[in-house]
Design a protein around this motif. Structure first.
Motif, PDB file in Angstrom:
ATOM      1  N   GLN A 123      -0.771  -8.719 -12.930  1.00  0.00           N
ATOM      2  CA  GLN A 123      -2.153  -8.457 -13.342  1.00  0.00           C
ATOM      3  C   GLN A 123      -3.147  -9.321 -12.582  1.00  0.00           C
ATOM      4  N   ARG A 124      -2.712 -10.522 -12.164  1.00  0.00           N
ATOM      5  CA  ARG A 124      -3.592 -11.358 -11.347  1.00  0.00           C
ATOM      6  C   ARG A 124      -3.998 -10.595 -10.081  1.00  0.00           C
ATOM      7  N   ALA A 125      -3.001  -9.980  -9.451  1.00  0.00           N
ATOM      8  CA  ALA A 125      -3.260  -9.254  -8.193  1.00  0.00           C
ATOM      9  C   ALA A 125      -4.137  -8.034  -8.461  1.00  0.00           C
ATOM     10  N   ARG A 126      -3.845  -7.301  -9.554  1.00  0.00           N
ATOM     11  CA  ARG A 126      -4.624  -6.101  -9.880  1.00  0.00           C
ATOM     12  C   ARG A 126      -6.074  -6.459 -10.140  1.00  0.00           C
ATOM     13  N   ILE A 127      -6.282  -7.526 -10.932  1.00  0.00           N
ATOM     14  CA  ILE A 127      -7.642  -7.932 -11.280  1.00  0.00           C
ATOM     15  C   ILE A 127      -8.396  -8.425 -10.044  1.00  0.00           C
ATOM     16  N   ALA A 128      -7.730  -9.212  -9.198  1.00  0.00           N
ATOM     17  CA  ALA A 128      -8.382  -9.711  -7.975  1.00  0.00           C
ATOM     18  C   ALA A 128      -8.843  -8.538  -7.107  1.00  0.00           C
ATOM     19  N   MET A 129      -7.989  -7.537  -6.944  1.00  0.00           N
ATOM     20  CA  MET A 129      -8.378  -6.385  -6.116  1.00  0.00           C
ATOM     21  C   MET A 129      -9.472  -5.567  -6.776  1.00  0.00           C
ATOM     22  N   ALA A 130      -9.429  -5.454  -8.104  1.00  0.00           N
ATOM     23  CA  ALA A 130     -10.482  -4.713  -8.808  1.00  0.00           C
ATOM     24  C   ALA A 130     -11.820  -5.430  -8.652  1.00  0.00           C
ATOM     25  N   GLU A 131     -11.804  -6.760  -8.772  1.00  0.00           N
ATOM     26  CA  GLU A 131     -13.038  -7.534  -8.619  1.00  0.00           C
ATOM     27  C   GLU A 131     -13.645  -7.323  -7.234  1.00  0.00           C
ATOM     28  N   LYS A 132     -12.765  -7.219  -6.238  1.00  0.00           N
ATOM     29  CA  LYS A 132     -13.233  -7.073  -4.855  1.00  0.00           C
ATOM     30  C   LYS A 132     -13.393  -5.611  -4.427  1.00  0.00           C
ATOM     31  N   GLY A 133     -13.126  -4.693  -5.344  1.00  0.00           N
ATOM     32  CA  GLY A 133     -13.293  -3.274  -5.010  1.00  0.00           C
ATOM     33  C   GLY A 133     -12.309  -2.784  -3.961  1.00  0.00           C
ATOM     34  N   ILE A 134     -11.096  -3.311  -3.987  1.00  0.00           N
ATOM     35  CA  ILE A 134     -10.078  -2.904  -3.010  1.00  0.00           C
ATOM     36  C   ILE A 134      -9.194  -1.832  -3.629  1.00  0.00           C
ATOM     37  N   VAL A 188      14.001 -12.600  -0.685  1.00  0.00           N
ATOM     38  CA  VAL A 188      14.266 -13.982  -1.106  1.00  0.00           C
ATOM     39  C   VAL A 188      14.320 -14.113  -2.627  1.00  0.00           C
ATOM     40  N   HIS A 189      13.294 -13.589  -3.326  1.00  0.00           N
ATOM     41  CA  HIS A 189      13.245 -13.754  -4.774  1.00  0.00           C
ATOM     42  C   HIS A 189      13.521 -12.478  -5.560  1.00  0.00           C
ATOM     43  N   LYS A 190      13.372 -11.321  -4.905  1.00  0.00           N
ATOM     44  CA  LYS A 190      13.602 -10.015  -5.557  1.00  0.00           C
ATOM     45  C   LYS A 190      12.741  -9.866  -6.815  1.00  0.00           C
ATOM     46  N   LYS A 191      11.490 -10.359  -6.756  1.00  0.00           N
ATOM     47  CA  LYS A 191      10.638 -10.316  -7.953  1.00  0.00           C
ATOM     48  C   LYS A 191       9.349  -9.567  -7.660  1.00  0.00           C
ATOM     49  N   ILE A 192       8.712  -9.140  -8.743  1.00  0.00           N
ATOM     50  CA  ILE A 192       7.350  -8.605  -8.606  1.00  0.00           C
ATOM     51  C   ILE A 192       6.403  -9.710  -9.048  1.00  0.00           C
ATOM     52  N   PRO A 193       5.119  -9.669  -8.695  1.00  0.00           N
ATOM     53  CA  PRO A 193       4.505  -8.648  -7.853  1.00  0.00           C
ATOM     54  C   PRO A 193       4.755  -8.872  -6.358  1.00  0.00           C
ATOM     55  N   VAL A 194       4.703  -7.790  -5.601  1.00  0.00           N
ATOM     56  CA  VAL A 194       4.696  -7.866  -4.138  1.00  0.00           C
ATOM     57  C   VAL A 194       3.546  -6.993  -3.668  1.00  0.00           C
ATOM     58  N   LEU A 195       2.701  -7.573  -2.842  1.00  0.00           N
ATOM     59  CA  LEU A 195       1.611  -6.803  -2.250  1.00  0.00           C
ATOM     60  C   LEU A 195       2.083  -6.365  -0.873  1.00  0.00           C
ATOM     61  N   VAL A 196       1.970  -5.090  -0.571  1.00  0.00           N
ATOM     62  CA  VAL A 196       2.345  -4.630   0.764  1.00  0.00           C
ATOM     63  C   VAL A 196       1.076  -4.120   1.441  1.00  0.00           C
ATOM     64  N   HIS A 197       0.664  -4.812   2.487  1.00  0.00           N
ATOM     65  CA  HIS A 197      -0.572  -4.463   3.188  1.00  0.00           C
ATOM     66  C   HIS A 197      -0.229  -3.996   4.588  1.00  0.00           C
ATOM     67  N   ASP A 198      -0.501  -2.754   4.890  1.00  0.00           N
ATOM     68  CA  ASP A 198      -0.144  -2.152   6.184  1.00  0.00           C
ATOM     69  C   ASP A 198       1.318  -2.436   6.510  1.00  0.00           C
ATOM     70  N   LYS A 239       3.258  -4.874   5.551  1.00  0.00           N
ATOM     71  CA  LYS A 239       3.730  -6.269   5.526  1.00  0.00           C
ATOM     72  C   LYS A 239       3.635  -6.854   4.113  1.00  0.00           C
ATOM     73  N   PRO A 240       4.754  -7.435   3.630  1.00  0.00           N
ATOM     74  CA  PRO A 240       4.767  -7.915   2.242  1.00  0.00           C
ATOM     75  C   PRO A 240       4.194  -9.323   2.068  1.00  0.00           C
ATOM     76  N   VAL A 241       3.532  -9.536   0.924  1.00  0.00           N
ATOM     77  CA  VAL A 241       3.104 -10.869   0.503  1.00  0.00           C
ATOM     78  C   VAL A 241       3.659 -11.046  -0.910  1.00  0.00           C
ATOM     79  N   CYS A 242       4.346 -12.167  -1.147  1.00  0.00           N
ATOM     80  CA  CYS A 242       4.993 -12.394  -2.451  1.00  0.00           C
ATOM     81  C   CYS A 242       4.443 -13.644  -3.126  1.00  0.00           C
ATOM     82  N   GLU A 243       4.693 -13.731  -4.433  1.00  0.00           N
ATOM     83  CA  GLU A 243       4.204 -14.835  -5.275  1.00  0.00           C
ATOM     84  C   GLU A 243       2.735 -14.599  -5.627  1.00  0.00           C
ATOM     85  N   SER A 244       2.451 -14.465  -6.937  1.00  0.00           N
ATOM     86  CA  SER A 244       1.139 -13.977  -7.376  1.00  0.00           C
ATOM     87  C   SER A 244      -0.055 -14.776  -6.868  1.00  0.00           C
TER      88      SER A 244
END
Lengths: 221, 232
Positions: free
Chosen positions: A19-30, A52-62, A64-69
């Motif tokens: 939810q941290r990632a969802r809210i951050a993107m919503a705030e920025k209109g992404i 490495v961790h097999k956990k969510i959330p994972v952001l995939v941008h174009d 490429k993955p970014v992990c850890e909220s």
């Protein structure tokens, strides 16, 4: 997946970290594509994007993955710098924001989890510790509108998903956030009026239903 | 931005303090260093880090910054014109650096402690193999981050170099005391090469504690402390 343009979030509906990632993107209109993961049967994509961790959330941008909220939130902030900054520009203020987001990360989830997972003396100790954590955060918030000052910022994003869990924590451990840390309670209500928060946090009853289901599954009375 | 009074509270052996000192050294930033006794925390430490009461603490013009990775990013931003940058500028590379720094801090100490504290051969073997898995991942991470250059940070030492590098004295002490080789150049050639380059850099040489001092601390202070704790 490598050539896929755009933003995808691999997530689990009730996860405060997601939810941290969802809210951050919503705030920025992404705009992003939300992909619900079944944590009992993790997808090929998740295992590939977070080997490495097999956990969510994972952001995939174009592709490429970014992990850890919190790393994801900082990435969102830095990859879309022109849109609604979540961090202040002054280095000292930024250091303070990073410190407090790290504090939330180290303390809130683990202690909160002990409020419903443990019983008796352990639960009482967890309750005492959780109230202390809230009061420390309350002292940091002071009389400000948000942890970010006048604007909703990085620390607010880090902490706000846990407000949906307050009701579960209160019910399980027998205390009141409003009584123990009134300013945090007011802050939580204020955040709850934001579009990004309204959209991405679940109602407290639904979160509590989830906690009860977990308790049952783990064999906790 | 970077002027004014600067203090650093740390301990000689703490990897978290060592990494901050290396970066301050690299940027040629002057500061007053305070060696803390963690069994008897100073007024200064309790004043400047009331929340966690831990070192390192950077105090700049009377205002404190705590948590080593937060401090490193602060130094980068406050002294952006001195020396090379600590953390990459590209957002994706920054995310990778932060990810691996968190991984290193989560895994490396636990791995080394696991080996040193093991009470049976079986446990020791298991802990060693866990450590090897961590190092395999770090060897891969080095390839991805360095992009063929000398350091994780490229041509100069950066965020990840100091984060991992700050554990090297303890890693070598663990190797000697446990009579094993962790930095095996047949298994981790890039990491071994990186270790040599890192440790021979001036700004690092001046700060890294001697392996003998770490060995002595483990043998004379830590091991008795662990034995006493487990017999309770």
């Amino acid at each position: 997946m490598e050539s896929h343009k755009g933003v995808t979030l691999l997530d689990f509906w009730v996860s405060p970290f997601g939810q941290r990632a969802r809210i951050a993107m919503a705030e920025k209109g992404i705009e992003f594509e939300y992909k619900e993961e079944n944590l009992a049967q993790k997808s090929e994509l998740l295992l590939k994007m977070n080997p490495v961790h097999k956990k969510i959330p994972v952001l995939v941008h174009d592709g490429k993955p970014v992990c850890e909220s919190l790393i994801i939130v900082q990435y969102i902030e830095e990859a879309w710098p022109e849109k609604t900054p979540l961090l202040p520009s002054d280095p000292y203020q930024r250091a303070q924001a990073r410190f407090w987001a790290d504090f939330v990360d180290k303390k809130v989830y683990d202690c909160g989890t002990r409020l419903w997972k443990t019983k008796g003396e352990e639960k009482e100790a967890a309750k005492k510790e959780f109230i202390e954590i809230l009061q420390i955060l309350e002292s940091e918030l002071g009389d400000r509108k948000y942890f970010g000052g006048e604007t909703f910022g990085y620390v607010d994003v880090a902490f706000v998903p846990f407000t949906a869990w307050f009701h579960s924590y209160e019910t399980e451990a027998g205390f009141s956030v409003e009584e123990s840390a009134p300013k945090i309670s007011t802050w939580a209500k204020r955040c709850g009026e934001r579009e990004s928060v309204k959209k991405h946090l679940y109602e407290k009853e639904k979160v509590y239903e989830f906690v009860c289901m977990l308790k049952k599954r783990l064999g906790i009375e | 931005m970077g002027e004014g009074e600067l203090k650093l509270l740390g301990t000689w052996g703490s990897p978290f303090a060592i990494r901050v000192r290396i970066v301050l050294n690299q940027k040629e930033v002057k500061y007053e260093y305070f060696e803390e006794d963690l069994t008897n925390k100073s007024e200064l430490l309790l004043k400047y880090n009331p929340i966690h009461k831990k070192i390192p603490v950077l105090v700049h013009n009377g205002r404190s910054v705590c948590e080593s990775l937060v401090i490193l990013q602060y130094i980068d931003e406050a002294w952006s014109k001195s020396g090379s940058s600590v953390i990459p500028t590209d957002p994706y590379e920054r995310a990778m650096a932060r990810f691996w720094a968190a991984y290193i801090d989560d895994k490396v100490i636990q791995a080394l402690l696991g080996i040193l504290k093991a009470t049976t051969e079986e446990e020791k073997t298991y802990k060693i193999s866990e450590t090897m898995s961590v190092m395999e991942l770090l060897e891969e991470a080095f390839e991805k981050c360095s992009k063929g250059k000398t350091f994780f940070g490229g041509d100069t030492i950066g965020f990840l170099d100091v984060t991992l590098g700050s554990y090297l004295t303890w890693l070598k002490a663990a190797e000697k005391l446990s009579e094993l080789i962790l930095l095996d150049e047949t298994k981790f050639p890039k990491l071994v090469e990186w270790t040599e380059q890192f440790l021979s850099t001036d700004c690092v040489k001046e700060i890294m504690p001697e392996v003998e001092k770490a060995e002595e601390f483990i043998t004379k202070t830590l091991k008795p402390r662990w034995a006493a704790a487990s017999s309770k």
